[in-house]
Design an enzyme around this catalytic site. Sequence first.
Site, mmCIF file in Angstrom:
data_model
loop_
_atom_site.group_PDB
_atom_site.id
_atom_site.type_symbol
_atom_site.label_atom_id
_atom_site.label_comp_id
_atom_site.label_asym_id
_atom_site.label_seq_id
_atom_site.Cartn_x
_atom_site.Cartn_y
_atom_site.Cartn_z
ATOM 1 C CG HIS A 164 -3.440 -38.072 -9.933
ATOM 2 N ND1 HIS A 164 -3.418 -36.778 -10.396
ATOM 3 C CD2 HIS A 164 -2.735 -38.059 -8.778
ATOM 4 C CE1 HIS A 164 -2.713 -36.019 -9.557
ATOM 5 N NE2 HIS A 164 -2.294 -36.778 -8.571
ATOM 6 C CG ASN A 194 -0.232 -32.246 -8.815
ATOM 7 O OD1 ASN A 194 -0.626 -33.142 -9.549
ATOM 8 N ND2 ASN A 194 -0.086 -32.394 -7.515
HETATM 9 FE FE1 HDD Z 1 1.488 -38.934 -7.137
HETATM 10 C C1 HDD Z 1 -0.230 -40.662 -9.466
HETATM 11 C C2 HDD Z 1 1.311 -36.102 -9.097
HETATM 12 C C3 HDD Z 1 2.960 -37.092 -4.638
HETATM 13 C C4 HDD Z 1 1.964 -41.751 -5.369
HETATM 14 N N1 HDD Z 1 0.687 -38.477 -8.916
HETATM 15 C C5 HDD Z 1 0.026 -39.336 -9.743
HETATM 16 C C6 HDD Z 1 -0.366 -38.663 -10.937
HETATM 17 C C7 HDD Z 1 0.060 -37.375 -10.829
HETATM 18 C C8 HDD Z 1 0.734 -37.264 -9.565
HETATM 19 C C9 HDD Z 1 -0.123 -36.267 -11.845
HETATM 20 C C10 HDD Z 1 -1.135 -39.269 -12.090
HETATM 21 C C11 HDD Z 1 -0.220 -39.856 -13.117
HETATM 22 C C12 HDD Z 1 -1.007 -40.368 -14.283
HETATM 23 O O1 HDD Z 1 -1.615 -39.544 -14.979
HETATM 24 O O2 HDD Z 1 -0.995 -41.579 -14.479
HETATM 25 N N2 HDD Z 1 1.966 -36.977 -6.883
HETATM 26 C C13 HDD Z 1 1.910 -36.008 -7.849
HETATM 27 C C14 HDD Z 1 2.585 -34.817 -7.361
HETATM 28 C C15 HDD Z 1 3.030 -35.097 -6.110
HETATM 29 C C16 HDD Z 1 2.648 -36.456 -5.816
HETATM 30 C C17 HDD Z 1 2.757 -33.538 -8.152
HETATM 31 C C18 HDD Z 1 3.801 -34.226 -5.179
HETATM 32 C C19 HDD Z 1 4.803 -33.493 -5.545
HETATM 33 N N3 HDD Z 1 2.288 -39.338 -5.321
HETATM 34 C C20 HDD Z 1 2.874 -38.458 -4.464
HETATM 35 C C21 HDD Z 1 3.432 -39.170 -3.338
HETATM 36 C C22 HDD Z 1 3.166 -40.507 -3.551
HETATM 37 C C23 HDD Z 1 2.440 -40.580 -4.800
HETATM 38 C C24 HDD Z 1 4.171 -38.531 -2.174
HETATM 39 C C25 HDD Z 1 3.495 -41.704 -2.720
HETATM 40 C C26 HDD Z 1 4.385 -41.779 -1.807
HETATM 41 N N4 HDD Z 1 0.891 -40.852 -7.335
HETATM 42 C C27 HDD Z 1 1.249 -41.855 -6.511
HETATM 43 C C28 HDD Z 1 0.796 -43.206 -6.980
HETATM 44 C C29 HDD Z 1 0.123 -42.863 -8.337
HETATM 45 C C30 HDD Z 1 0.236 -41.352 -8.395
HETATM 46 C C31 HDD Z 1 0.022 -43.976 -6.012
HETATM 47 C C32 HDD Z 1 -1.263 -43.408 -8.600
HETATM 48 C C33 HDD Z 1 -1.264 -43.892 -10.007
HETATM 49 C C34 HDD Z 1 0.118 -43.829 -10.415
HETATM 50 O O3 HDD Z 1 0.888 -43.362 -9.394
HETATM 51 O O4 HDD Z 1 0.579 -44.165 -11.478
HETATM 52 O O5 HDD Z 1 1.869 -44.039 -7.109
#
Ligand code: HDD
Length: 719
Positions: free
Chosen positions: A96, A169
């Site tokens: 993202h 999402n």
């Molecule tokens: Fe995630 C970012 C949505 C599963 C780990 N995720 C991130 C963002 C969104 C989502 C919208 C951007 C947030 C922003 O605008 O700063 N992610 C989801 C959805 C998931 C999902 C809807 C499933 C239901 N994500 C998911 C899993 C993991 C992560 C299973 C890790 C185990 N996601 C992350 C992250 C991020 C992220 C690596 C990257 C930047 C952040 O968190 O802040 O931790």
Amino acid sequence: MASEILTSITDRTKKAVESVAGEKDAKAADLARDTKDVHDPKNRITSDWGVRESNTDDWLKVASEEKTGPELLEDPFAREKIHRFDHERIPERVVHARGAGAFGTFRLLESAADVTSAGVLTDTSRETPLFLRFSTVLGSRGSADTVRDVRGFALKMYTKEGNWDIVGNNIPVFFIQDAMKFPDVIHAGKPEPHNEVPQAQTAHNNFWDFQFLHTEATHMFMWTQSDRAIPRSYRMMQGFGVNTYTLQNDKGERHFVKFIFTPELGVHSLVWDEALKLAGQDPDFHRKDLMEAIDNGAYPKWRFGIQVIPEHREDDFEFDILDATKVWPEEEVPIRYIGELELNRNVDEYFTQTEQIAYCTSHIVPGIGFSDDPLLQGRNFSYFDTQLSRLGVNWQELPINRPVCPVMNHNRDGAMRHTIMKGTVNYWPNRFSAVPPAKKEEGGYVDYPEKVAGIKARMRSKKFREHYNQAQLFYNSLSAPEKAHVAAALSFELDHCDDPVVYERMCERLLDIDIGLAREVAEKVGAENIPDMPKRQNHGKKAKGLSQMDYMPKEPTIATRRVAIIVGDGYDPVAYNGVKAALTAAQALPFTIGTKRSTIYAAGEDKSTGKGVKPDHHLEGMRSTMFDSVFIPGGAHVETLRKNGRALHWVREAFGHLKAIGATGEAVSFVKDACALPGVLFSSSGDVVESYGVVTASKVEPNSFKEAIKMAKGAKDFI
Ligand code: HDD
């Protein structure tokens, strides 16, 4: 232009200050404490240590009029400027990375006190300030907005009881069921490791290899191949919390819950060719669209809904309600729309707001809790952790992240800490009873006493192993054009996979969903060896709310739709002015596109007598892809347009992308010729002729053109 930008920035600052004065928006007031206005004429450049600088262009050096000698290391101003620049970048989000955000307000229209004690969901008199960040998942920060991808819908509500983050999402399900698989699914989707290709695309071997090897991803990949993955606008897509959360009411009862946001404007998409072209022609298409709408006062709005399942019904469904690869069909769990979200303020600065905002799924407020959804539980660990590497341990002190309610505890120190805690103790309990935990009646968060028993094992429950029913349910529920788009998308993606193992196996997987779909895609992509029989019978069931056709707005509207009015010297001013005024009155955004950007004169006008019109752009500077609709008034200019290949391309391309096209007078035959429209397709009422979104009239008829723009999406669905 510069002055317009200046006015708009100053207006925004003014608005923020006004709301601080009225304390209408607690977050705006909070941010104003850290906001400086570069346009204040009293400003002078200073170093970061506050000394006014007299020259920021020339490094202090040994020099004279005759000779330039070496630069002096002693120059602290030059050194600071370069040092600061060298360290400007922070790590981009691991997923993202590319996003755009805006401030807004959440209003509760109906209390949900029967299921939760959360103030934000029970107090209908509140207006809760919020920040919403939209994003694509796979691309880098500099990639394009319109690529085929899931869109992030991440919401931070600055509630009176603390920040509540819904990190969702625009698609209600996810690729995987257990958070431990997240690095794999993302590695497989991101550019391949050996050559860092392709950027912001799932159309490559590794992504589809992963999809085949993870049957649990089947439902989600069908969504990503649908039009949901190429939205027309962030303002025209749904938002889903995806994971299963819980709500707890005053009586201590617990319910499972899913969060849903449905846009007032309806759910609309681009067509694939448009999305592909826009990725090059205007990579910022979505972020500009969001800013433009808000700056024009057309605030995007979503209805906020909850789907609720009482705790005792947890096992009543054929799917596991904790499985994030499943939707809760509306027929079984109706959506209760109880609130409204509006975006109404653009950011003042991208980095300090949109880039530094940091979400955590674990950030909940009293009355809201987690479930044992194994994806959510892992996410609750991951988000805080990633903010440590992106922003550092004190990331919650950054203005955009800090809550509007008091923050007080014994956490201390760390890099860049800037809150100053006065007092002699930093632990609990202490001899002064300083900063004790809050009791329940003081608003303290109380965990739900969930009973848990079991053995330790690396496994998921049986219902998690069923992976095809809802993939079929989704596909069956789509309209015919949406199904055709899924087949076309899969054909495109698998065509980009050059390993036959990948595209042949994937076509076999489609046999688990629908034989017709599998055959069509297999033929296109050259998977000639797959069996010609279904691997699994399609159960034929459908559910409402899965097709985006279920989300047409109640009142069709052309508000915020961008309309190009093409003119050259000698255009008909009556048609031009009439249509422009009608569009403006309907809150659409008309743009004059000239054969040149220099002044253009209407029929009967010339340089000496007329004031002419100054186009916003010229035909070569823009493309039809950037507009929802094209209108060409009659007049002598049509002869010039006929000889202009780009003008012809504008009309043909807009027609190919199923957009409303309007023409009057002499322009009628030009449009008909350009689109090569077969006469039989025309239905005509009086003087106005309408077919496939093309409206022509020998006289000005702005109203029918407006109707055609509203219906343009309808036209898309028949082609
Ligand atoms: Fe995630 C970012 C949505 C599963 C780990 N995720 C991130 C963002 C969104 C989502 C919208 C951007 C947030 C922003 O605008 O700063 N992610 C989801 C959805 C998931 C999902 C809807 C499933 C239901 N994500 C998911 C899993 C993991 C992560 C299973 C890790 C185990 N996601 C992350 C992250 C991020 C992220 C690596 C990257 C930047 C952040 O968190 O802040 O931790």
